[in-house]
Design an enzyme around this catalytic site. Structure first.
Site, PDB file in Angstrom:
ATOM      1  N   HIS A  17       0.869  -1.185   0.000  1.00 24.87           N
ATOM      2  CA  HIS A  17       0.000   0.000   0.000  1.00 24.87           C
ATOM      3  C   HIS A  17       0.899   1.226   0.000  1.00 24.87           C
ATOM      4  CE1 HIS A  17      -3.868   2.009   1.771  1.00 24.87           C
ATOM      5  NE2 HIS A  17      -3.141   2.893   1.100  1.00 24.87           N
ATOM      6  N   HIS A  19       1.461   4.848  -2.416  1.00 21.55           N
ATOM      7  CA  HIS A  19       1.133   5.743  -3.522  1.00 21.55           C
ATOM      8  C   HIS A  19       2.415   6.429  -3.974  1.00 21.55           C
ATOM      9  CE1 HIS A  19      -3.233   5.402  -2.701  1.00 21.55           C
ATOM     10  NE2 HIS A  19      -2.820   5.295  -1.444  1.00 21.55           N
ATOM     11  N   HIS A 197      -9.518   1.088  -1.476  1.00 12.80           N
ATOM     12  CA  HIS A 197      -9.512   1.725  -0.162  1.00 12.80           C
ATOM     13  C   HIS A 197     -10.937   1.652   0.386  1.00 12.80           C
ATOM     14  CE1 HIS A 197      -5.695   3.188  -1.539  1.00 12.80           C
ATOM     15  NE2 HIS A 197      -5.533   4.055  -0.551  1.00 12.80           N
ATOM     16  N   GLU A 200     -11.410   3.337   5.804  1.00 15.05           N
ATOM     17  CA  GLU A 200     -10.453   4.260   6.418  1.00 15.05           C
ATOM     18  C   GLU A 200     -11.259   5.342   7.137  1.00 15.05           C
ATOM     19  OE1 GLU A 200      -6.664   7.157   5.236  1.00 15.05           O
ATOM     20  OE2 GLU A 200      -8.071   6.512   3.675  1.00 15.05           O
ATOM     21  N   ASP A 278       1.864   3.967   2.897  1.00 17.74           N
ATOM     22  CA  ASP A 278       0.831   4.796   2.281  1.00 17.74           C
ATOM     23  C   ASP A 278       1.440   5.959   1.493  1.00 17.74           C
ATOM     24  OD1 ASP A 278      -1.680   5.651   1.573  1.00 17.74           O
ATOM     25  OD2 ASP A 278      -2.371   6.098   3.588  1.00 17.74           O
ATOM     26  N   ASP A 279       1.654   7.092   2.155  1.00 18.36           N
ATOM     27  CA  ASP A 279       2.232   8.287   1.533  1.00 18.36           C
ATOM     28  C   ASP A 279       3.356   8.784   2.445  1.00 18.36           C
ATOM     29  OD1 ASP A 279       0.173   9.002  -0.757  1.00 18.36           O
ATOM     30  OD2 ASP A 279      -1.016   8.502   1.024  1.00 18.36           O
TER      31      ASP A 279
END
Length: 337
Positions: A17, A19, A197, A200, A278-279
């Site tokens: 996961h 990005h 997603h 969340e 994630d980011d």
């Protein structure tokens, strides 16, 4: 604790996961802005970092899309991807499955081919030079229409050899998985893997929709699935992977304290949880930082850390042969560590 953190550093793992646009570190943002003559609303790297304080998902997304403005050429996407893959390999990530958001770029007039070719070339070079394998997952932006997703899907089919699956990201609230049932049905029929997603910020119902309507192979995040006992039982029974992102959850106020993070409950319920970043440029932590933060917050044991790594390979979309090799590397490490 130090001993377990050293154990994490050497632990072979996959990241599922991530990005790629979310790995745009402030220094690279400024370098690309200068290279492409893009004017940023920040005077310094420090000013950008100061802006990385969010109270919800939408505040983050506003900055995320703004940062993406500096990505223009194929070389930009190549450089961004290589930088992430080097950083991931330093964390002993030996396989990664990368999300990208082409609609965030095509809406700016950037050609789809420019985006995917730059990323894919970097992935090929990293496998040769760094020994890290990777796959690419195209995510549709859920705040846009399904018609726009269908257009993107049609273009993506020209690059099907570069893309292993399709996902769904961006603003979750008010944009349920059901909104994209048609495009994911087409992707499934074409043999692609499916992720989304869900859970969340959105309710457990969104997780049910991802399972029943989109026919996902993995749930990205899935935190709020724990609010529904029947859903927990189903996820455990189906061995449905959850790609959990703790430092992201903390940064976006999905949880107020990592000690309250649902990862412990996921593991206790027998769910196939994995840890991911994630980011990471925006949320202050790559994979190992997520592992270490959760180990400290939840007092995770060596066996639980090993299980999270094993889950990351088990939940990946690699071939069974490659998966067996990665599992063997993990087993070899565990035997010696």
């Amino acid at each position: 604790m130090t001993e377990l953190h050293n154990f994490i550093d050497g632990l072979p793992k996959a990241e599922l996961h991530l990005h790629i646009e979310g790995t745009l570190e402030p220094d690279m943002m400024f370098a690309l802005a200068e290279r492409n003559r893009v004017v940023l609303p920040y005077a310094s790297v420090e000013e950008v970092q100061a802006a990385y304080s969010f109270s919800n998902l939408q505040e983050f997304l506003n900055l995320y899309y703004q940062g993406a403005q500096v990505l223009i050429t194929e070389q930009d996407f190549y450089d961004l991807t290589v930088a992430y893959l080097k950083r991931a390999r330093a964390d002993n990530v030996i396989h990664t499955e990368i999300f990208f958001d082409p609609q965030a770029h095509t809406v700016r007039g950037i050609n789809f081919d420019t985006v995917v070719n730059g990323i894919a070339r970097a992935m090929d070079d990293a496998e040769r030079d760094l020994g890290i394998s990777s796959e690419l997952i195209l995510c549709f932006l859920r705040h846009l229409s399904e018609e726009e997703a269908l257009e993107t899907f049609s273009i993506a089919l020209r690059h099907r050899e570069k893309i292993i699956g399709f996902g769904l990201d961006s603003s979750e609230k008010g944009h349920p998985p059901a909104k994209f049932q048609q495009v994911f049905s087409l992707a499934k029929d074409e043999g692609f893997r499916i992720v989304a997603h869900a859970g969340e910020e959105g309710p457990p119902d969104y997780v049910f929709e991802a399972l029943d309507l989109l026919k996902v192979d993995r749930i990205d995040h899935g935190n709020r699935a724990l609010e529904d006992a029947a859903l927990i039982e189903r996820l455990a029974h189906e061995a449905m992977p959850l790609t959990v992102c703790p430092l992201s959850n903390l940064s976006l106020a999905v949880v107020k304290d990592l000690a309250d993070h649902p990862l412990r409950r996921m593991l206790d319920a027998g769910l196939m949880a994995t840890l991911n970043s994630d980011d990471p440029a925006y949320f202050g932590g790559y994979v190992n930082q997520n592992y270490k933060a959760m180990q400290s917050a939840l007092n995770l044991t060596r066996d639980e850390l090993a299980l999270l790594a094993r889950n990351s390979f088990e939940a990946s979309f690699i071939s069974e042969g490659r998966k067996a090799k990665l599992m063997a590397r993990l087993d070899g490490y565990l035997a010696q560590a």
